[in-house]
Design an enzyme around this catalytic site. Sequence first.
Site, short mmCIF file in Angstrom:
data_model
loop_
_atom_site.label_atom_id
_atom_site.label_comp_id
_atom_site.label_asym_id
_atom_site.label_seq_id
_atom_site.Cartn_x
_atom_site.Cartn_y
_atom_site.Cartn_z
N SER B 49 -24.73 -2.99 10.42
CA SER B 49 -24.00 -2.19 9.55
C SER B 49 -23.52 -1.07 10.55
O SER B 49 -22.75 -0.06 9.94
CB SER B 49 -24.80 -1.54 8.45
OG SER B 49 -25.92 -1.00 8.88
N HIS B 90 -28.39 4.71 9.23
CA HIS B 90 -26.96 4.79 9.07
C HIS B 90 -26.69 6.31 9.49
O HIS B 90 -27.47 7.27 9.77
CB HIS B 90 -26.64 4.70 7.64
CG HIS B 90 -26.48 3.38 6.94
ND1 HIS B 90 -26.39 2.73 5.76
CD2 HIS B 90 -26.47 2.15 7.94
CE1 HIS B 90 -26.18 1.68 5.89
NE2 HIS B 90 -26.28 1.19 7.10
N ASP B 115 -23.27 4.90 0.95
CA ASP B 115 -24.60 4.31 0.69
C ASP B 115 -25.07 4.34 -0.68
O ASP B 115 -26.18 4.15 -1.02
CB ASP B 115 -25.87 4.80 1.56
CG ASP B 115 -25.60 4.29 3.17
OD1 ASP B 115 -24.67 3.21 3.19
OD2 ASP B 115 -26.34 4.71 3.83
#
Lengths: 237, 172
Positions: B49, B90, B115
């Site tokens: 990701s 992230h 998210d």
Amino acid sequence: MAVSQERITVYNLADLKNTSDDAIPNYLNSLKFTQSHRLTDVRLSLGFSAFTLAAACFLWDYKFGFESTKLYTGVAVTIYTLLNGLLTYWIFYVEKGTIYEGTAPSGEKIKISTSTPKKTVPEYHLSIEIEPPKKAKGGKKESFVIIRPFTEWFDAAGHFVVAPFQGMLAQSISVVGKADPKRAAPPAGAVDQPPVYSPEMLAALADAQVSVVGSAAETATTGSDAAKKAAAKRRKA
Amino acid sequence: MFSSIGNPRQAAAQLMNFGLILSTAFMMWKGLSIITDSPSPIVVVLSGSMEPAFQRGDLLLLWNRNIQAETSVGEVVVYNVKDKDIPIVHRIVRKFGTGPNAKLLTKGDNNLSDDTELYAKGQDFLVRKDIIGSVVGFIPYVGYITIMLSEHPWLKTVMLGIMGLMVVLQRE
């Protein structure tokens, strides 16, 4: 002649040293020397307390998580580092390869440390310190080094041969010789005369490219070991 | 080989050496945790990701202290979702407010949406204490070993067994 049942790899220097190291306490204790385990006991208690601390740290970390035990973990890490540093110091600067510490039946204190400083030379270095009993005044602390090739007490197959090893100790360390007069006297009959080699014979051996280690040496030159031994003796003389 | 068994001190010393290898590794990890103030100062990237920045198997080094500045937008952080123990790597894309209660929103560089779907039920944003560290360095590929180990758990047993045997059999 007593020969060990167990065989070691003769090319493994650590094996040679460890087997010899183990034989020294056995021999000396059989001569009624009293062994002192002070060095080992301190090392063990340092190591195990460090380990216990780490185990405790693991447990509280596992049970209560990181955030709530941060302070304790920090303290534990510091103490662990200290203990480990102390342990390292103890092994390298206090023990220094000491494998035996004890008192002879005659009262002298003896300390033996061993090493194999050159990784490719199978020689056993023994540093010996002898301290006279406290009562005897004017006695001086004595220390000396013995360097002997392992080939003297290991046969080609890797068996440990007891007699020459104990003889080596009894003949070169006075305190041991006193406790074991039988070994201290060189065995009658077994004369230490090395076979005489002429320069021609040595040249022929060199031409045949016979290696003095390895299995070729065992079959091709049974005398070469003796020659090496003789050379070692000459070097010392 | 097992000659030490007859001698309790030697056996204890060998056991100690083995124990100290394990405990030293653990304490080094904990020491690093304390220094970085992060419960898990080194993590392995498990998903794609954050591509192209980080790939699966990259090892990330984290830092969790705000000495000079607050954690802010643009930083790649690792956080734990409430009540779930899976660290996620992230980037912070939004920040509202300042201090420990600032509301943070994160998004994977390679993901289409932010998210909010990954967060726990009723959790619409992150706060500073959800974060276990900002990424300050990475080593590519190295982490693949741990991915292999967690995907094939029997490898762990094999590795531990080999290490234990080596320590017991060899006495250098």
